[in-house]
Design an enzyme around this catalytic site. Structure first.
Site, mmCIF file in Angstrom:
data_model
loop_
_atom_site.group_PDB
_atom_site.id
_atom_site.type_symbol
_atom_site.label_atom_id
_atom_site.label_comp_id
_atom_site.label_asym_id
_atom_site.label_seq_id
_atom_site.Cartn_x
_atom_site.Cartn_y
_atom_site.Cartn_z
ATOM 1 N N GLY A 28 0.825 -1.216 0.000
ATOM 2 C CA GLY A 28 0.000 0.000 0.000
ATOM 3 C C GLY A 28 0.858 1.265 0.000
ATOM 4 O O GLY A 28 2.092 1.204 0.024
ATOM 5 N N CYS A 54 -4.433 10.699 9.464
ATOM 6 C CA CYS A 54 -3.757 11.869 8.877
ATOM 7 C C CYS A 54 -4.569 13.148 9.081
ATOM 8 O O CYS A 54 -4.029 14.180 9.514
ATOM 9 C CB CYS A 54 -3.436 11.635 7.411
ATOM 10 S SG CYS A 54 -4.828 11.112 6.396
ATOM 11 N N ASN A 71 0.506 13.753 4.268
ATOM 12 C CA ASN A 71 -0.300 12.681 4.890
ATOM 13 C C ASN A 71 0.463 11.373 5.019
ATOM 14 O O ASN A 71 0.240 10.590 5.944
ATOM 15 C CB ASN A 71 -1.589 12.440 4.105
ATOM 16 C CG ASN A 71 -1.340 12.108 2.648
ATOM 17 O OD1 ASN A 71 -0.754 12.917 1.916
ATOM 18 N ND2 ASN A 71 -1.763 10.940 2.214
HETATM 19 N N1 LIG Z 1 -2.934 6.763 3.025
HETATM 20 C C1 LIG Z 1 -2.764 7.590 4.035
HETATM 21 O O1 LIG Z 1 -2.511 8.798 3.848
HETATM 22 C C2 LIG Z 1 -2.860 7.085 5.461
HETATM 23 C C3 LIG Z 1 -2.447 7.945 6.489
HETATM 24 C C4 LIG Z 1 -2.519 7.479 7.818
HETATM 25 C C5 LIG Z 1 -2.994 6.202 8.089
HETATM 26 N N2 LIG Z 1 -3.397 5.408 7.067
HETATM 27 C C6 LIG Z 1 -3.865 4.058 7.396
HETATM 28 O O2 LIG Z 1 -2.782 3.150 7.145
HETATM 29 C C7 LIG Z 1 -3.302 1.886 6.704
HETATM 30 C C8 LIG Z 1 -2.710 1.609 5.314
HETATM 31 O O3 LIG Z 1 -3.110 2.643 4.455
HETATM 32 P P1 LIG Z 1 -2.757 2.686 2.905
HETATM 33 O O4 LIG Z 1 -3.184 4.007 2.410
HETATM 34 O O5 LIG Z 1 -1.375 2.214 2.677
HETATM 35 O O6 LIG Z 1 -3.779 1.557 2.368
HETATM 36 P P2 LIG Z 1 -3.673 0.692 1.056
HETATM 37 O O7 LIG Z 1 -2.889 1.464 0.026
HETATM 38 O O8 LIG Z 1 -5.052 0.261 0.728
HETATM 39 O O9 LIG Z 1 -2.804 -0.572 1.510
HETATM 40 C C9 LIG Z 1 -3.209 -1.476 2.483
HETATM 41 C C10 LIG Z 1 -2.447 -2.780 2.253
HETATM 42 O O10 LIG Z 1 -2.820 -3.717 3.269
HETATM 43 C C11 LIG Z 1 -2.729 -5.029 2.722
HETATM 44 N N3 LIG Z 1 -3.776 -5.824 3.392
HETATM 45 C C12 LIG Z 1 -5.127 -5.641 3.356
HETATM 46 N N4 LIG Z 1 -5.736 -6.519 4.161
HETATM 47 C C13 LIG Z 1 -4.758 -7.295 4.714
HETATM 48 C C14 LIG Z 1 -4.759 -8.404 5.609
HETATM 49 N N5 LIG Z 1 -5.893 -8.885 6.134
HETATM 50 N N6 LIG Z 1 -3.566 -8.967 5.954
HETATM 51 C C15 LIG Z 1 -2.406 -8.489 5.431
HETATM 52 N N7 LIG Z 1 -2.346 -7.439 4.569
HETATM 53 C C16 LIG Z 1 -3.505 -6.861 4.217
HETATM 54 C C17 LIG Z 1 -2.945 -4.922 1.212
HETATM 55 O O11 LIG Z 1 -1.878 -5.566 0.583
HETATM 56 P P3 LIG Z 1 -1.982 -6.996 -0.155
HETATM 57 O O12 LIG Z 1 -3.398 -7.151 -0.637
HETATM 58 O O13 LIG Z 1 -0.980 -6.900 -1.246
HETATM 59 O O14 LIG Z 1 -1.587 -7.986 0.899
HETATM 60 C C18 LIG Z 1 -2.828 -3.420 0.919
HETATM 61 O O15 LIG Z 1 -1.849 -3.112 -0.018
HETATM 62 C C19 LIG Z 1 -4.831 2.035 6.686
HETATM 63 O O16 LIG Z 1 -5.367 1.549 7.866
HETATM 64 C C20 LIG Z 1 -5.030 3.549 6.579
HETATM 65 O O17 LIG Z 1 -6.272 3.970 7.090
HETATM 66 C C21 LIG Z 1 -3.342 5.807 5.750
#
Ligand SMILES: NC(=O)c1ccc[n+]([C@@H]2O[C@H](COP(=O)([O-])OP(=O)(O)OC[C@H]3O[C@@H](n4cnc5c(N)ncnc54)[C@H](OP(=O)(O)O)[C@@H]3O)[C@@H](O)[C@H]2O)c1
Length: 331
Positions: free
Chosen positions: A11, A142, A298
């Site tokens: 992600g 964020c 973020n």
């Molecule tokens: N984006 C932001 O700006 C931001 C800022 C602060 C916090 N966050 C938080 O940080 C977390 C990640 O955000 P993101 O933006 O990187 O999300 P993302 O791009 O959707 O990535 C999440 C990753 O988690 C993996 N995943 C999903 N379910 C899983 C499971 N059950 N077991 C293992 N791996 C799993 C998936 O990878 P695979 O399918 O390849 O395994 C996916 O690539 C979220 O909770 C989000 O709310 C995001």
């Protein structure tokens, strides 16, 4: 050396964690997972990580001391127990940021509420001493980070606060959806959520202020910009004095107050690529309105950078180890 592992490495936050951990002088990356890209080199999804030699595995194996969980909310609570024990954990999802009743108001039923109290809330500017002693840290959201850091110095006088928050496309993660397609997402200034955004819960728990958020999607790839409004009898000098008093010793909080130059109020453009938050304020005496501004990247102060700031505290390192880079400019 801290031996680190990342779950959810494919992600946006996972990629940013890998980039920052790779450059951290006290960290060795031991493992990074992706179910979708198992066995593939990380540059297949993160081309900017070419040359790191990192490869995705389905599960973590081998020894490590520090685990970052970078998976969607609702998923962490299902898998975390398997890893609790001898390692420190930072969860970047919302699963352990809130007391059960507040979590369930915004996210639905919590499957492991008994674990919530074992987590410190990972906003170092407010909870540094707790984080230093914690084995488990819940990294803030964020939008919540941007709003809380602006509002916190004024929490006793901002009862009627409300905030307008502008967010970049990377804040929504990598999942595919129609509204994320280039033709739909570029050039937008779109209401993403008019009210009851989930991060309101974090803001309330951390500041005591019920601050409604209106979230707008805007046409930038990185960044969160919050504008917070409330009424008070004060003046601009007092507002800045409070901010300086609260954040005087904070490495990553920069207070912006310029009469000249190109950044007179905080601007997302000048924090991109860094762990800094820029905050500022203004006051309109006629309407008695205070307006606060807050800008972060973020993926860094709103996510991976703040997680590394927390890791540094948990391992007794200087808080800015591996985070000393300035923003990119121009970006
Ligand atoms: N984006 C932001 O700006 C931001 C800022 C602060 C916090 N966050 C938080 O940080 C977390 C990640 O955000 P993101 O933006 O990187 O999300 P993302 O791009 O959707 O990535 C999440 C990753 O988690 C993996 N995943 C999903 N379910 C899983 C499971 N059950 N077991 C293992 N791996 C799993 C998936 O990878 P695979 O399918 O390849 O395994 C996916 O690539 C979220 O909770 C989000 O709310 C995001």
């Amino acid at each position: 050396m801290i031996r680190a592992a990342v779950i959810g490495g494919s992600g946006y936050i996972g990629g940013e964690l890998l980039r920052l951990l790779w450059m951290h002088p006290e960290v060795e990356i031991m493992a990074v997972t992706s179910r979708k890209y198992e066995g593939k080199r990380v540059e297949v999804v993160h081309p900017h990580l070419r040359g790191t030699g990192l490869r995705f595995s389905r599960k973590i194996s081998g020894d490590y001391d520090m685990l970052f969980l970078s998976v969607p909310h609702g998923e962490s609570q299902k898998i975390i127990e398997e890893y609790m024990g001898s390692v420190k954990i930072i969860d970047l999802s919302a699963d352990f940021r809130l007391p059960q009743d507040v979590y369930e108001k915004y996210y639905g039923t919590h499957e492991r509420p008994e674990l919530i109290d074992r987590f410190a809330y990972g906003l170092p500017e407010l909870h540094r001493e707790e984080i230093k002693k914690a084995d488990y840290v819940a990294n803030p959201g964020c939008n919540a980070t941007a709003v809380i850091l602006a509002l916190y110095p004024f929490r006793d006088m901002a009862r009627d606060a409300m905030a307008d928050v502008k967010v970049s496309s990377s804040a929504g993660g990598k999942k595919e959806n129609l509204m994320g397609m280039h033709a739909e997402r570029s050039n937008v200034v779109r209401v993403y959520r008019a009210w009851k955004h989930r991060h309101e819960g974090e803001i309330f728990v951390q500041t005591g202020v019920r601050c409604p958020l209106t979230i707008h999607s805007v046409d930038i790839v990185r960044g969160v910009f919050a504008t917070v409004y409330f009424h008070a009898d004060t003046n601009e000098i007092s507002l800045y004095r409070r901010m300086y008093e609260v954040y005087r010793d904070e490495i990553f909080v920069k207070i912006v107050r310029e009469r000249n130059g190109i950044e007179r109020y905080p601007d997302v453009k000048y924090v991109i690529g860094s762990n800094y938050v820029h905050i500022g304020a203004t006051y309109d005496a006629e309407s008695r309105r205070v307006i606060l501004f807050s800008a972060i990247d973020n993926l860094i102060k709103g996510g991976a950078g703040q997680a590394i700031q927390n890791m540094n505290l948990m391992f007794g390192l200087a808080e800015d180890t591996g985070l000393k880079y300035l923003p990119l400019y121009p970006a």
